[in-house]
Write a protein that holds these residues in place. Structure first.
Motif, PDB file in Angstrom:
ATOM      1  N   TRP A   1       0.820  -1.209   0.000  1.00 26.90           N
ATOM      2  CA  TRP A   1       0.000   0.000   0.000  1.00 26.90           C
ATOM      3  C   TRP A   1       0.855   1.261   0.000  1.00 26.90           C
ATOM      4  N   GLY A   2       1.770   1.346   0.942  1.00 26.78           N
ATOM      5  CA  GLY A   2       2.506   2.589   1.151  1.00 26.78           C
ATOM      6  C   GLY A   2       3.632   2.838   0.173  1.00 26.78           C
ATOM      7  N   ILE A   3       4.160   1.782  -0.447  1.00 29.26           N
ATOM      8  CA  ILE A   3       5.272   1.946  -1.392  1.00 29.26           C
ATOM      9  C   ILE A   3       4.812   1.673  -2.822  1.00 29.26           C
ATOM     10  N   HIS A   4       4.393   0.447  -3.105  1.00 26.09           N
ATOM     11  CA  HIS A   4       4.104   0.065  -4.493  1.00 26.09           C
ATOM     12  C   HIS A   4       2.880   0.797  -5.055  1.00 26.09           C
ATOM     13  N   ASP A   5       1.771   0.779  -4.313  1.00 26.96           N
ATOM     14  CA  ASP A   5       0.564   1.439  -4.818  1.00 26.96           C
ATOM     15  C   ASP A   5       0.735   2.948  -4.865  1.00 26.96           C
TER      16      ASP A   5
ATOM     17  N   GLY B   1      -0.552   7.292   4.438  1.00 26.06           N
ATOM     18  CA  GLY B   1      -0.206   7.944   3.185  1.00 26.06           C
ATOM     19  C   GLY B   1       0.864   9.001   3.323  1.00 26.06           C
ATOM     20  N   GLY B   2       0.967   9.633   4.491  1.00 22.52           N
ATOM     21  CA  GLY B   2       2.034  10.597   4.726  1.00 22.52           C
ATOM     22  C   GLY B   2       3.290   9.956   5.264  1.00 22.52           C
ATOM     23  N   MET B   3       3.123   9.023   6.192  1.00 24.33           N
ATOM     24  CA  MET B   3       4.264   8.376   6.812  1.00 24.33           C
ATOM     25  C   MET B   3       5.131   7.637   5.795  1.00 24.33           C
ATOM     26  N   ALA B   4       4.497   6.969   4.835  1.00 22.35           N
ATOM     27  CA  ALA B   4       5.235   6.125   3.900  1.00 22.35           C
ATOM     28  C   ALA B   4       6.071   6.901   2.893  1.00 22.35           C
ATOM     29  N   MET B   5       5.865   8.213   2.778  1.00 24.59           N
ATOM     30  CA  MET B   5       6.594   8.991   1.773  1.00 24.59           C
ATOM     31  C   MET B   5       8.110   8.901   1.949  1.00 24.59           C
ATOM     32  N   ALA B   6       8.576   8.729   3.169  1.00 28.99           N
ATOM     33  CA  ALA B   6      10.013   8.689   3.425  1.00 28.99           C
ATOM     34  C   ALA B   6      10.680   7.455   2.835  1.00 28.99           C
ATOM     35  N   PHE B   7       9.887   6.437   2.475  1.00 30.23           N
ATOM     36  CA  PHE B   7      10.428   5.180   1.968  1.00 30.23           C
ATOM     37  C   PHE B   7      10.211   5.009   0.469  1.00 30.23           C
ATOM     38  N   GLN B   8       9.554   5.974  -0.155  1.00 31.26           N
ATOM     39  CA  GLN B   8       9.232   5.852  -1.573  1.00 31.26           C
ATOM     40  C   GLN B   8      10.369   6.376  -2.445  1.00 31.26           C
ATOM     41  N   PRO B   9      10.584   5.764  -3.600  1.00 29.77           N
ATOM     42  CA  PRO B   9      11.632   6.233  -4.508  1.00 29.77           C
ATOM     43  C   PRO B   9      11.191   7.453  -5.303  1.00 29.77           C
ATOM     44  N   ARG B  10      12.163   8.144  -5.874  1.00 29.59           N
ATOM     45  CA  ARG B  10      11.940   9.219  -6.844  1.00 29.59           C
ATOM     46  C   ARG B  10      11.021  10.313  -6.332  1.00 29.59           C
TER      47      ARG B  10
ATOM     48  N   PRO C   1      18.924  10.735  -1.284  1.00 25.92           N
ATOM     49  CA  PRO C   1      18.646  11.823  -0.357  1.00 25.92           C
ATOM     50  C   PRO C   1      17.181  11.966   0.016  1.00 25.92           C
ATOM     51  N   GLY C   2      16.284  11.282  -0.711  1.00 28.37           N
ATOM     52  CA  GLY C   2      14.865  11.411  -0.397  1.00 28.37           C
ATOM     53  C   GLY C   2      14.293  12.734  -0.859  1.00 28.37           C
ATOM     54  N   PHE C   3      13.192  13.117  -0.241  1.00 23.98           N
ATOM     55  CA  PHE C   3      12.487  14.335  -0.621  1.00 23.98           C
ATOM     56  C   PHE C   3      13.299  15.561  -0.220  1.00 23.98           C
ATOM     57  N   THR C   4      13.357  16.553  -1.123  1.00 24.91           N
ATOM     58  CA  THR C   4      14.185  17.734  -0.882  1.00 24.91           C
ATOM     59  C   THR C   4      13.400  19.040  -0.908  1.00 24.91           C
ATOM     60  N   GLY C   5      12.079  18.968  -0.977  1.00 22.28           N
ATOM     61  CA  GLY C   5      11.274  20.177  -1.083  1.00 22.28           C
ATOM     62  C   GLY C   5      10.605  20.579   0.218  1.00 22.28           C
TER      63      GLY C   5
END
Length: 292
Positions: A98-102, A127-136, A223-227
């Motif tokens: 859910w949090g990464i692939h979807d 949906g917010g917590m998983a952002m730290a583990f998502q690519p790109r 580096p993850g999210f930079t904004g």
């Protein structure tokens, strides 16, 4: 903004008339059911990743308001084997799915559909917590995480903490073993959940520090999210209290974080809690969710 005012933003784009188009998104061979709410010639693309056990339709009034407010295209969807995307009862789905692939697949779909537009991601709870583990995530213009955070069992205030202990150590395990899924509707968790979602979720919350160390998540992105990262907490949220929300800043070391505490009383509201910031009855606080 009152509950009624959100329905009539301006004459050019009445909120109630913005259509919700059904779309289908491929996530590693799994079909996800989505809804696209878009004004003509949008200037912004937004994907909303929902909370655990909350169907996409719950967010539709907010999506219509946001589309009108920001002249945007807003994508909602149900995670695999939940809501309109399938059934949880014999599902192999996990929180990682859910949090990464979807979540990544839906973000990529929206980016391809609206190339050149700035992209916002709004995440509610998981949906917010998983952002730290998502690519790109470097190409995202802005992340707004609402009630997202890691809450260990002792982080919850009493008496709510008592129900959490009962869920993780008694009711949840017993019912999931017996039924092959978590009967979330009967346990007051919104909707029924796949067994893999429950067990991974439980592991995160009963063992301190287990969430970022979970090998199934693949680790924090570097580096993850930079904004710009808005961490939004609700003062009366007993499920993910503000202190748990603020911890998410450490998972985005290269972002520009902002802590935003919302007190329902400031908007003339008695309670909001963990889930209902996106409910139409609480539309008065929606501008604060997306404030610059």
């Amino acid at each position: 903004m009152s509950k009624d005012e959100y329905l009539q933003q301006d004459e050019a784009t009445p909120v109630a008339e913005i259509p919700a188009q059904s779309v289908q998104i491929d996530a590693d061979g799994v079909a996800l059911a989505g809804m696209l709410v878009a004004v003509p010639a949008p200037k912004l693309a937004v994907v909303l990743h929902g909370a655990t056990g909350v169907k996409a339709g719950f967010y539709l009034p907010f999506a219509r308001w946001l589309a009108a407010e920001k002249q945007a295209a807003v994508l909602l969807y149900d995670y695999r084997d939940s809501g309109a995307s399938g059934t949880p009862y014999r599902s192999p789905a996990t929180m990682t799915d859910w949090g990464i692939h979807d979540a990544t697949a839906t973000r990529d779909w929206l980016t391809d559909a609206y190339q050149g537009l700035p992209l916002w991601v709004i995440g509610h709870s998981l949906g917010g917590m998983a952002m730290a583990f998502q690519p790109r995530t470097q190409g995202i213009a802005r992340i707004i995480s609402v009630a997202g955070g890691q809450g260990y069992v002792t982080d919850h205030p009493w008496p709510f903490q008592a129900s959490v202990w009962a869920l993780w150590y008694l009711l949840g395990p017993l019912t999931t073993w017996a039924l092959g899924y978590l009967p979330g509707r009967r346990l007051g968790l919104g909707n029924d959940l796949p067994k893999g979602v429950f067990w991974q979720w439980r592991r995160w919350l009963v063992t301190r520090g287990s969430l970022p160390a979970d090998p199934a998540l693949g680790g924090l992105q570097d580096p993850g999210f930079t904004g710009k990262l808005a961490l939004v907490a609700l003062k009366d949220d007993v499920m993910i209290p503000p202190e748990a929300v603020w911890k998410m800043a450490a998972w985005h070391p290269h972002a520009t974080p902002e802590q935003r505490l919302i007190d329902p009383a400031d908007f003339g509201l008695k309670t909001v809690g963990h889930i209902h910031a996106f409910a139409p009855r609480n539309a008065a606080l929606w501008p604060r969710l997306i404030a610059p």
